[in-house]
Motif scaffolding. Sequence first.
Motif, PDB file in Angstrom:
ATOM      1  N   TYR A   8       0.851  -1.197   0.000  1.00 34.21           N
ATOM      2  CA  TYR A   8       0.000   0.000   0.000  1.00 34.21           C
ATOM      3  C   TYR A   8       0.880   1.238   0.000  1.00 34.21           C
ATOM      4  CZ  TYR A   8      -3.318   3.409   2.093  1.00 34.21           C
ATOM      5  OH  TYR A   8      -4.109   4.498   2.360  1.00 34.21           O
ATOM      6  N   VAL A   9       0.608   2.140  -0.957  1.00 34.20           N
ATOM      7  CA  VAL A   9       1.358   3.397  -1.010  1.00 34.20           C
ATOM      8  C   VAL A   9       0.392   4.561  -1.119  1.00 34.20           C
ATOM      9  CG1 VAL A   9       3.400   2.345  -2.034  1.00 34.20           C
ATOM     10  CG2 VAL A   9       1.628   3.298  -3.521  1.00 34.20           C
ATOM     11  N   VAL A  10       0.835   5.723  -0.613  1.00 40.66           N
ATOM     12  CA  VAL A  10       0.006   6.932  -0.626  1.00 40.66           C
ATOM     13  C   VAL A  10       0.808   8.059  -1.268  1.00 40.66           C
ATOM     14  CG1 VAL A  10      -1.410   8.513   0.732  1.00 40.66           C
ATOM     15  CG2 VAL A  10      -1.070   6.163   1.522  1.00 40.66           C
ATOM     16  N   PRO A  11       0.744   8.183  -2.599  1.00 39.62           N
ATOM     17  CA  PRO A  11       1.484   9.259  -3.273  1.00 39.62           C
ATOM     18  C   PRO A  11       0.878  10.626  -2.980  1.00 39.62           C
ATOM     19  CG  PRO A  11       0.089   8.101  -4.831  1.00 39.62           C
ATOM     20  CD  PRO A  11       0.000   7.337  -3.543  1.00 39.62           C
ATOM     21  N   ARG A  12       1.681  11.653  -3.144  1.00 36.75           N
ATOM     22  CA  ARG A  12       1.235  13.030  -2.894  1.00 36.75           C
ATOM     23  C   ARG A  12       1.158  13.858  -4.166  1.00 36.75           C
ATOM     24  NH1 ARG A  12      -0.057  13.452   2.741  1.00 36.75           N
ATOM     25  NH2 ARG A  12       0.744  11.485   3.555  1.00 36.75           N
ATOM     26  N   GLU A  16       3.913  10.810  -8.812  1.00 37.35           N
ATOM     27  CA  GLU A  16       4.253   9.730  -7.893  1.00 37.35           C
ATOM     28  C   GLU A  16       3.302   8.549  -8.057  1.00 37.35           C
ATOM     29  OE1 GLU A  16       4.442  11.100  -3.883  1.00 37.35           O
ATOM     30  OE2 GLU A  16       5.760  12.788  -4.354  1.00 37.35           O
ATOM     31  N   ALA A  17       2.016   8.848  -8.262  1.00 42.76           N
ATOM     32  CA  ALA A  17       1.038   7.780  -8.456  1.00 42.76           C
ATOM     33  C   ALA A  17       1.341   6.996  -9.728  1.00 42.76           C
ATOM     34  CB  ALA A  17      -0.371   8.366  -8.512  1.00 42.76           C
ATOM     35  N   ALA A  28      -1.354  -3.637  -9.999  1.00 43.12           N
ATOM     36  CA  ALA A  28      -1.678  -2.505  -9.125  1.00 43.12           C
ATOM     37  C   ALA A  28      -3.098  -2.044  -9.359  1.00 43.12           C
ATOM     38  CB  ALA A  28      -0.698  -1.357  -9.365  1.00 43.12           C
ATOM     39  N   GLN A  29      -3.734  -1.553  -8.307  1.00 45.32           N
ATOM     40  CA  GLN A  29      -5.069  -0.972  -8.382  1.00 45.32           C
ATOM     41  C   GLN A  29      -5.054   0.398  -7.726  1.00 45.32           C
ATOM     42  OE1 GLN A  29      -7.886  -1.966  -9.801  1.00 45.32           O
ATOM     43  NE2 GLN A  29      -7.276  -4.016 -10.460  1.00 45.32           N
ATOM     44  N   VAL A  30      -5.901   1.295  -8.264  1.00 42.92           N
ATOM     45  CA  VAL A  30      -6.024   2.647  -7.728  1.00 42.92           C
ATOM     46  C   VAL A  30      -7.158   2.677  -6.709  1.00 42.92           C
ATOM     47  CG1 VAL A  30      -6.546   5.057  -8.274  1.00 42.92           C
ATOM     48  CG2 VAL A  30      -5.151   3.677  -9.847  1.00 42.92           C
ATOM     49  N   LEU A  31      -6.901   3.288  -5.566  1.00 40.30           N
ATOM     50  CA  LEU A  31      -7.926   3.479  -4.542  1.00 40.30           C
ATOM     51  C   LEU A  31      -8.290   4.955  -4.475  1.00 40.30           C
ATOM     52  CD1 LEU A  31      -9.641   2.549  -2.123  1.00 40.30           C
ATOM     53  CD2 LEU A  31      -7.641   2.950  -0.673  1.00 40.30           C
ATOM     54  N   ALA A  32      -9.544   5.268  -4.811  1.00 40.47           N
ATOM     55  CA  ALA A  32     -10.065   6.626  -4.648  1.00 40.47           C
ATOM     56  C   ALA A  32     -11.206   6.548  -3.631  1.00 40.47           C
ATOM     57  CB  ALA A  32     -10.533   7.185  -5.981  1.00 40.47           C
ATOM     58  N   GLY A  33     -12.415   6.183  -4.106  1.00 41.52           N
ATOM     59  CA  GLY A  33     -13.512   5.942  -3.170  1.00 41.52           C
ATOM     60  C   GLY A  33     -13.474   4.535  -2.609  1.00 41.52           C
ATOM     61  N   GLY A  34     -13.089   3.588  -3.436  1.00 36.93           N
ATOM     62  CA  GLY A  34     -12.934   2.210  -2.993  1.00 36.93           C
ATOM     63  C   GLY A  34     -14.216   1.420  -2.868  1.00 36.93           C
ATOM     64  N   GLN A  35     -15.346   1.982  -3.299  1.00 37.18           N
ATOM     65  CA  GLN A  35     -16.622   1.312  -3.082  1.00 37.18           C
ATOM     66  C   GLN A  35     -16.779   0.049  -3.927  1.00 37.18           C
ATOM     67  OE1 GLN A  35     -18.573   2.668  -0.428  1.00 37.18           O
ATOM     68  NE2 GLN A  35     -16.525   3.539  -0.383  1.00 37.18           N
ATOM     69  N   SER A  36     -16.118  -0.006  -5.069  1.00 35.27           N
ATOM     70  CA  SER A  36     -16.100  -1.229  -5.881  1.00 35.27           C
ATOM     71  C   SER A  36     -14.848  -2.049  -5.601  1.00 35.27           C
ATOM     72  CB  SER A  36     -16.164  -0.883  -7.371  1.00 35.27           C
ATOM     73  OG  SER A  36     -17.364  -0.222  -7.688  1.00 35.27           O
ATOM     74  N   ASP A  53      -3.209   4.536  -3.192  1.00 32.30           N
ATOM     75  CA  ASP A  53      -4.246   5.401  -2.619  1.00 32.30           C
ATOM     76  C   ASP A  53      -3.984   6.836  -3.058  1.00 32.30           C
ATOM     77  OD1 ASP A  53      -5.929   6.936  -1.042  1.00 32.30           O
ATOM     78  OD2 ASP A  53      -5.588   5.763   0.771  1.00 32.30           O
ATOM     79  N   ILE A  54      -4.872   7.377  -3.909  1.00 30.02           N
ATOM     80  CA  ILE A  54      -4.651   8.713  -4.477  1.00 30.02           C
ATOM     81  C   ILE A  54      -5.341   9.819  -3.683  1.00 30.02           C
ATOM     82  CG2 ILE A  54      -4.322   7.770  -6.793  1.00 30.02           C
ATOM     83  CD1 ILE A  54      -7.169   8.776  -7.467  1.00 30.02           C
ATOM     84  N   ASN A  55      -5.876   9.501  -2.508  1.00 30.10           N
ATOM     85  CA  ASN A  55      -6.675  10.470  -1.765  1.00 30.10           C
ATOM     86  C   ASN A  55      -5.891  11.624  -1.174  1.00 30.10           C
ATOM     87  OD1 ASN A  55      -9.722   9.683  -1.426  1.00 30.10           O
ATOM     88  ND2 ASN A  55      -8.584   7.750  -1.420  1.00 30.10           N
ATOM     89  N   ARG A  56      -4.576  11.579  -1.256  1.00 32.59           N
ATOM     90  CA  ARG A  56      -3.755  12.690  -0.729  1.00 32.59           C
ATOM     91  C   ARG A  56      -3.131  13.513  -1.853  1.00 32.59           C
ATOM     92  NH1 ARG A  56      -6.343  10.772   2.640  1.00 32.59           N
ATOM     93  NH2 ARG A  56      -5.766  10.205   4.796  1.00 32.59           N
TER      94      ARG A  56
END
Length: 310
Positions: A8-12, A16-17, A28-36, A53-56
């Motif tokens: 798990y990584v959290v790019p800024r 970086e993403a 690799a998978q992108v996590l934004a909302g993550g609902q699916s 995780d692109i939330n940051r």
Amino acid sequence: MKPAAFDYVVPRAVSEAVDALGNGGRKAQVLAGGQSLLLEMHLERIRPDLVVDINRIPELDDMQIIDNTLQVGALIRHHVFESTQAVPGPLGSLLSLAVVNIAHPPIRARGTMVGSFGWGHPASEWCAIAMALDADIQLQGPQGARTVEARDYFHGPLKTARRPGELITSVRYPLLAEHTGVGFIEHRRTHFCFAQVAVAAVLTVHDGVISEARIGLVNCADRPLRAHAAERALTGVEIGPPMDGYRLPEDHPFTRAGRIAAEQDAAPVAEPYADLEYRRHAIAVVAARTLCQAANDHRSRIGGTKGGSQ
């Protein structure tokens, strides 16, 4: 059930993403909302080696209008569009009609519009609207930025033009002119199901005559569709007096256009609780009612008088 182990990584930053997504050929998978994504991981239908995780990333949490185009960043949540004031004019009305059909309030508060394009599900409301409006998808990858038009983006169930290592940064929709009529109606088997069928309709009317129709179909094939044959059948048709969409006569132009959408544009598949005959009938009915809704919306925008311009 717990998902398989993953990094798990959290790019800024977007760069970086992209670096993380394209690093070493890992799944690799992108996590934004993550609902699916999170559901699929818990069911182990998806087993990524890495979750990005692109939330940051601040630059993705932005929505703006540029050159008469609405640009929606990858972190804009579904619930933003519940307000008709979020986006000006008929486009805002269309998005607000559609968004209330997406899952439930907690999911709309977390899930993202752009995430729908990452998955490319045939039952996605946003993806069908993108098809109807000729929206485009902005991607950033190891080879740089590129734009893919919606009509070229969807390749089949959960298959899109997004390449390995690419990140969807935004989706762009053209704004709609003030007198454009819009409609969106969805039919589902239960409140907890995906749409069995939904239709987005956009009508441009001059002097009471339809000069352009745009129709997006949800879950009517293996990908989001635009109903080109039905659109052609509506060009030059008078919208006539206000009508109740649930009482349209069989010979009404909207009824005929609905049948054309079901028979010529759609390519539904039979399901255990809905055979092909039922599914085509549902498409025809929902399309006709949505067109009626769009015509009535146009009338309300011109104050109930005949005519109006785009």
